[in-house]
Enzyme design. Structure first.
Site, PDB file in Angstrom:
ATOM      1  N   ASP A   1     -49.458 -26.215  -6.932  1.00 18.55           N
ATOM      2  CA  ASP A   1     -49.119 -25.322  -5.823  1.00 18.55           C
ATOM      3  C   ASP A   1     -48.865 -26.112  -4.540  1.00 18.55           C
ATOM      4  O   ASP A   1     -49.420 -27.188  -4.334  1.00 18.55           O
ATOM      5  CB  ASP A   1     -50.274 -24.330  -5.621  1.00 18.55           C
ATOM      6  CG  ASP A   1     -49.863 -23.151  -4.754  1.00 18.55           C
ATOM      7  OD1 ASP A   1     -48.648 -22.888  -4.632  1.00 18.55           O
ATOM      8  OD2 ASP A   1     -50.757 -22.491  -4.197  1.00 18.55           O
TER       9      ASP A   1
ATOM     10  N   ASN B   1     -43.651 -15.003 -10.148  1.00 20.25           N
ATOM     11  CA  ASN B   1     -42.687 -15.824  -9.399  1.00 20.25           C
ATOM     12  C   ASN B   1     -41.238 -15.335  -9.543  1.00 20.25           C
ATOM     13  O   ASN B   1     -40.382 -15.679  -8.723  1.00 20.25           O
ATOM     14  CB  ASN B   1     -42.764 -17.302  -9.815  1.00 20.25           C
ATOM     15  CG  ASN B   1     -44.021 -18.018  -9.365  1.00 20.25           C
ATOM     16  OD1 ASN B   1     -44.508 -18.935 -10.026  1.00 20.25           O
ATOM     17  ND2 ASN B   1     -44.575 -17.622  -8.227  1.00 20.25           N
TER      18      ASN B   1
HETATM   19  C1  IPE Z   1     -49.205 -20.105  -8.835  1.00 19.18           C
HETATM   20  O1  IPE Z   1     -48.757 -20.352  -7.568  1.00 19.18           O
HETATM   21  C2  IPE Z   1     -48.108 -20.306  -9.822  1.00 19.18           C
HETATM   22  C3  IPE Z   1     -47.653 -21.668  -9.996  1.00 19.18           C
HETATM   23  C4  IPE Z   1     -48.167 -22.719  -9.461  1.00 19.18           C
HETATM   24  C5  IPE Z   1     -46.540 -21.816 -10.889  1.00 19.18           C
HETATM   25  P1  IPE Z   1     -48.285 -19.199  -6.594  1.00 19.18           P
HETATM   26  O2  IPE Z   1     -47.887 -19.842  -5.339  1.00 19.18           O
HETATM   27  O3  IPE Z   1     -47.278 -18.350  -7.258  1.00 19.18           O
HETATM   28  O4  IPE Z   1     -49.617 -18.339  -6.408  1.00 19.18           O
HETATM   29  P2  IPE Z   1     -50.064 -17.414  -5.216  1.00 19.18           P
HETATM   30  O5  IPE Z   1     -48.951 -16.450  -4.964  1.00 19.18           O
HETATM   31  O6  IPE Z   1     -50.332 -18.287  -4.051  1.00 19.18           O
HETATM   32  O7  IPE Z   1     -51.311 -16.767  -5.708  1.00 19.18           O
HETATM   33  C1  IPE Z   2     -45.667 -24.032  -6.383  1.00 18.69           C
HETATM   34  O1  IPE Z   2     -45.367 -24.142  -5.044  1.00 18.69           O
HETATM   35  C2  IPE Z   2     -44.432 -23.926  -7.251  1.00 18.69           C
HETATM   36  C3  IPE Z   2     -44.225 -22.595  -7.830  1.00 18.69           C
HETATM   37  C4  IPE Z   2     -44.998 -21.565  -7.684  1.00 18.69           C
HETATM   38  C5  IPE Z   2     -43.044 -22.432  -8.637  1.00 18.69           C
HETATM   39  P1  IPE Z   2     -45.058 -22.878  -4.133  1.00 18.69           P
HETATM   40  O2  IPE Z   2     -43.605 -22.616  -4.180  1.00 18.69           O
HETATM   41  O3  IPE Z   2     -45.933 -21.747  -4.525  1.00 18.69           O
HETATM   42  O4  IPE Z   2     -45.468 -23.438  -2.724  1.00 18.69           O
HETATM   43  P2  IPE Z   2     -46.240 -22.671  -1.566  1.00 18.69           P
HETATM   44  O5  IPE Z   2     -47.497 -22.126  -2.170  1.00 18.69           O
HETATM   45  O6  IPE Z   2     -45.340 -21.608  -1.067  1.00 18.69           O
HETATM   46  O7  IPE Z   2     -46.525 -23.727  -0.565  1.00 18.69           O
HETATM   47 MG    MG Z   3     -47.780 -21.167  -3.915  1.00 21.40          MG
END
Ligand code: IPE
Ligand code: IPE
Ligand code: MG
Length: 244
Positions: A18, A66
């Site tokens: 993340d 996502n």
């Molecule tokens: C969790 O991250 C999913 C992945 C790392 C693929 P998210 O960024 O989607 O999770 P939330 O929304 O912060 O809970």
């Molecule tokens: C994790 O990084 C990747 C995916 C969930 C695909 P994020 O895209 O969730 O990054 P933040 O949480 O917005 O920083």
């Molecule tokens: Mg995230």
């Protein structure tokens, strides 16, 4: 790295990768740029896990939730996934890595799904490490899928209610055949599971780091492993019982 105790390495490490978006936003770049950098962290982490002799590495690459992100971002993530698989195939073969995937793979664009299927097929007899990619994954959906399949087997007379033990239930999950994760790492400081591996992490050690995923490198991985090795896993027992 020398401080790591070889005999006490986790067999299975799961990672919630993340922080790509925040990494980019901090630099006034587009979120997509963050995902691109995130791929570099994946390569580094896979290499380290393989070198250390970890048996299974599960990476949460894309959740079912996502899909609700802006279309542009979703499209870029799918493209990056496909490119990663194509680019890393030789690396996987050379390093004896077997790729598997879990999630609602039918949701993927056909070309991505095809590349994923091909990579899985081409690496199927490698046995140095299992790289398990969670894509379009949802822990709750996985549990529901298992329950539905169990009901079907039950109505066909293949499985009686009293036979449904934890072990049997586990076989209905995507992770069938894999040990439960010993260690779960989440980057970017968020203390939540975001629908990841709900059943399998019952006794998993959790490690959260503030490092954003695109910055996550070997040294951060080793730090997590060292922290893990300091833990006492009691599985409900008392310390005395454990030490004998
Ligand atoms: C969790 O991250 C999913 C992945 C790392 C693929 P998210 O960024 O989607 O999770 P939330 O929304 O912060 O809970
Ligand atoms: C994790 O990084 C990747 C995916 C969930 C695909 P994020 O895209 O969730 O990054 P933040 O949480 O917005 O920083
Ligand atoms: Mg995230």
């Amino acid at each position: 790295m020398e401080r790591l105790i070889k005999e006490r390495l986790p067999r299975h490490v799961a990672v919630i990768m993340d922080g790509n978006g925040r990494w980019a936003e901090k630099r006034s770049l587009s979120r997509i740029e963050g995902h691109k950098q995130g791929v570099k962290a994946i390569r580094d982490t896979v290499e380290t896990a393989r070198r250390l002799g970890i048996n299974v590495l599960t990476l949460y690459a894309f959740s079912r939730e996502n899909w609700k992100r802006p279309k542009r971002e979703v499209t870029a993530l799918m493209r990056l996934l496909k490119e990663y698989l194509k680019r890393e195939l030789q690396e996987m073969l050379d390093n004896d890595i077997r790729l598997v995937a879990m999630g609602n793979l039918e949701d993927l664009p056909p070309d991505v799904r095809k590349t994923l299927r091909e990579t899985i097929h081409k690496t199927r007899s490698r046995n140095g490490m299992i790289l398990n990619l969670a894509v379009s994954y949802s822990g709750r959906a996985e549990l529901l899928r298992a329950v539905k399949r169990i009901c079907q087997d039950n109505s066909k007379g293949k499985l009686r209610a009293q036979e449904i033990t934890s072990e049997v239930f586990s076989r209905y999950l995507f992770t069938n055949g894999l040990p439960d994760p010993d260690l779960l790492i989440r980057t970017s400081g968020e203390f939540r599971l975001s629908n990841f591996l709900l059943w399998q992490i019952a006794y998993t050690e959790i490690y959260v780091t503030d490092v954003l995923w695109p910055d996550f490198r070997k040294k951060d991985f080793i730090k997590a492993l060292l922290d893990y090795q300091k833990r006492e896993r009691r599985f409900g027992l008392t310390r005395r019982q454990l030490t004998g």
